[in-house]
Design a protein around this motif. Structure first.
Motif, PDB file in Angstrom:
ATOM      1  N   HIS A 105      57.510 111.988  25.245  1.00 23.49           N
ATOM      2  CA  HIS A 105      56.140 111.489  25.429  1.00 23.49           C
ATOM      3  C   HIS A 105      55.322 111.676  24.159  1.00 23.49           C
ATOM      4  O   HIS A 105      55.638 112.517  23.325  1.00 23.49           O
ATOM      5  CB  HIS A 105      55.454 112.231  26.581  1.00 23.49           C
ATOM      6  CG  HIS A 105      55.932 111.828  27.930  1.00 23.49           C
ATOM      7  ND1 HIS A 105      57.064 112.356  28.507  1.00 23.49           N
ATOM      8  CD2 HIS A 105      55.448 110.926  28.808  1.00 23.49           C
ATOM      9  CE1 HIS A 105      57.246 111.806  29.698  1.00 23.49           C
ATOM     10  NE2 HIS A 105      56.279 110.929  29.902  1.00 23.49           N
ATOM     11  N   GLY A 106      54.230 110.909  24.076  1.00 23.87           N
ATOM     12  CA  GLY A 106      53.266 111.095  22.989  1.00 23.87           C
ATOM     13  C   GLY A 106      53.762 110.652  21.640  1.00 23.87           C
ATOM     14  O   GLY A 106      53.417 111.255  20.620  1.00 23.87           O
ATOM     15  N   GLY A 147      61.328 120.406  17.688  1.00 27.09           N
ATOM     16  CA  GLY A 147      61.630 119.741  18.948  1.00 27.09           C
ATOM     17  C   GLY A 147      62.781 120.415  19.668  1.00 27.09           C
ATOM     18  O   GLY A 147      63.749 120.843  19.043  1.00 27.09           O
ATOM     19  N   VAL A 148      62.666 120.538  20.989  1.00 30.55           N
ATOM     20  CA  VAL A 148      63.734 121.102  21.814  1.00 30.55           C
ATOM     21  C   VAL A 148      63.913 120.244  23.062  1.00 30.55           C
ATOM     22  O   VAL A 148      63.001 119.530  23.470  1.00 30.55           O
ATOM     23  CB  VAL A 148      63.462 122.572  22.228  1.00 30.55           C
ATOM     24  CG1 VAL A 148      63.437 123.487  21.021  1.00 30.55           C
ATOM     25  CG2 VAL A 148      62.187 122.690  23.029  1.00 30.55           C
ATOM     26  N   PHE A 149      65.094 120.344  23.658  1.00 33.54           N
ATOM     27  CA  PHE A 149      65.367 119.644  24.905  1.00 33.54           C
ATOM     28  C   PHE A 149      65.031 120.538  26.094  1.00 33.54           C
ATOM     29  O   PHE A 149      65.378 121.719  26.108  1.00 33.54           O
ATOM     30  CB  PHE A 149      66.843 119.250  25.007  1.00 33.54           C
ATOM     31  CG  PHE A 149      67.225 118.088  24.150  1.00 33.54           C
ATOM     32  CD1 PHE A 149      66.861 116.802  24.504  1.00 33.54           C
ATOM     33  CD2 PHE A 149      67.958 118.281  22.990  1.00 33.54           C
ATOM     34  CE1 PHE A 149      67.218 115.716  23.721  1.00 33.54           C
ATOM     35  CE2 PHE A 149      68.322 117.200  22.203  1.00 33.54           C
ATOM     36  CZ  PHE A 149      67.954 115.923  22.563  1.00 33.54           C
ATOM     37  N   ALA A 150      64.373 119.967  27.088  1.00 31.71           N
ATOM     38  CA  ALA A 150      64.115 120.625  28.366  1.00 31.71           C
ATOM     39  C   ALA A 150      64.770 119.760  29.442  1.00 31.71           C
ATOM     40  O   ALA A 150      64.404 118.597  29.614  1.00 31.71           O
ATOM     41  CB  ALA A 150      62.617 120.760  28.615  1.00 31.71           C
ATOM     42  N   HIS A 170      55.590 120.474  19.809  1.00 32.56           N
ATOM     43  CA  HIS A 170      54.249 121.014  20.038  1.00 32.56           C
ATOM     44  C   HIS A 170      53.263 119.852  20.122  1.00 32.56           C
ATOM     45  O   HIS A 170      53.506 118.758  19.591  1.00 32.56           O
ATOM     46  CB  HIS A 170      53.854 122.042  18.962  1.00 32.56           C
ATOM     47  CG  HIS A 170      53.791 121.482  17.570  1.00 32.56           C
ATOM     48  ND1 HIS A 170      52.699 120.801  17.094  1.00 32.56           N
ATOM     49  CD2 HIS A 170      54.705 121.492  16.565  1.00 32.56           C
ATOM     50  CE1 HIS A 170      52.922 120.423  15.857  1.00 32.56           C
ATOM     51  NE2 HIS A 170      54.149 120.818  15.507  1.00 32.56           N
ATOM     52  N   ALA A 171      52.164 120.073  20.824  1.00 34.36           N
ATOM     53  CA  ALA A 171      51.178 119.017  21.093  1.00 34.36           C
ATOM     54  C   ALA A 171      50.765 118.299  19.823  1.00 34.36           C
ATOM     55  O   ALA A 171      50.416 118.915  18.819  1.00 34.36           O
ATOM     56  CB  ALA A 171      49.964 119.608  21.783  1.00 34.36           C
ATOM     57  N   GLY A 172      50.850 116.977  19.845  1.00 30.89           N
ATOM     58  CA  GLY A 172      50.410 116.138  18.735  1.00 30.89           C
ATOM     59  C   GLY A 172      51.407 115.973  17.619  1.00 30.89           C
ATOM     60  O   GLY A 172      51.154 115.225  16.667  1.00 30.89           O
ATOM     61  N   GLY A 176      50.936 111.689  15.055  1.00 31.63           N
ATOM     62  CA  GLY A 176      50.429 111.352  13.729  1.00 31.63           C
ATOM     63  C   GLY A 176      49.098 111.995  13.437  1.00 31.63           C
ATOM     64  O   GLY A 176      48.506 111.773  12.398  1.00 31.63           O
ATOM     65  N   ASN A 177      48.592 112.805  14.378  1.00 30.39           N
ATOM     66  CA  ASN A 177      47.300 113.467  14.164  1.00 30.39           C
ATOM     67  C   ASN A 177      47.485 114.784  13.441  1.00 30.39           C
ATOM     68  O   ASN A 177      48.446 115.440  13.525  1.00 30.39           O
ATOM     69  CB  ASN A 177      46.607 113.721  15.510  1.00 30.39           C
ATOM     70  CG  ASN A 177      46.256 112.408  16.197  1.00 30.39           C
ATOM     71  OD1 ASN A 177      46.044 111.406  15.535  1.00 30.39           O
ATOM     72  ND2 ASN A 177      46.232 112.431  17.514  1.00 30.39           N
TER      73      ASN A 177
END
Length: 177
Positions: A105-106, A147-150, A170-172, A176-177
């Motif tokens: 996502h994101g 990045g990790v797999f859940a 982690h968030a964002g 690209g922010n």
């Protein structure tokens, strides 16, 4: 779809595979579908990739390459997230190979192509017997670290009809922010 709707009969192939060490079940399912095609089937519907195939297309796309073609069985989809120009990138169809579908996502526009590359890499890896474990690191040049797999093991998940491996940063990190 029109040929299927006009047909007086249909067959529905459904099954559950328990932790198979081989893809023999997939070979057997393909064999049953081919048997039905040889006896007059007019259409094949794949509920994982959400598409109809004519018997001629089925044969051409699965047998003429004379090698495994997992990309013919799995879709990589991009769905807009509720957050502006970000997307949810995910697969459908890896259940045929006894593997979880993939999801992230994101994803901002600058990372979408790399996420698709990541998924294509894992699609080949998983369809050929590879596995993903909870906490495995997601690494690919051009993507942020961390990045990790859940793994969500539910086979009845409303968006996948399968277990899935969520790639989490982690968030964002991918926006690209």
């Amino acid at each position: 779809a029109d040929a299927a709707l006009a047909s007086p009969q249909f067959a529905f192939l459904r099954g559950h595979v328990r932790k198979s060490a081989t893809l023999d079940y997939l070979r057997d399912a393909v064999g049953i579908v081919q048997y039905l095609c040889d006896r007059g089937a007019v259409s094949i519907f794949d509920p994982h990739t959400i598409q109809f195939w004519s018997p001629a297309d089925w044969c051409r796309r699965l047998f003429e390459p004379a090698k495994p073609v997992p990309h013919e069985h799995v879709l990589i989809l991009e769905t807009p997230d509720d957050t502006g120009d970000l997307a949810w990138v995910h697969t459908r169809g890896l259940r045929k190979f006894g593997r979880p579908d993939l999801s992230v996502h994101g994803v901002g526009p600058q990372h979408r192509d790399r996420i698709v590359d990541l998924f294509n890499h894992y699609l080949d890896y998983l369809a050929n017997g590879g596995t993903i474990m909870n906490g495995d690191r997601v690494t690919l040049s051009g993507l942020p670290d961390g990045g990790v797999f859940a793994i969500d093991p539910r086979l009845d998940h409303e968006h996948f009809n399968n277990a899935h491996a969520e790639c989490v940063w982690h968030a964002g990190a991918l926006s690209g922010n």
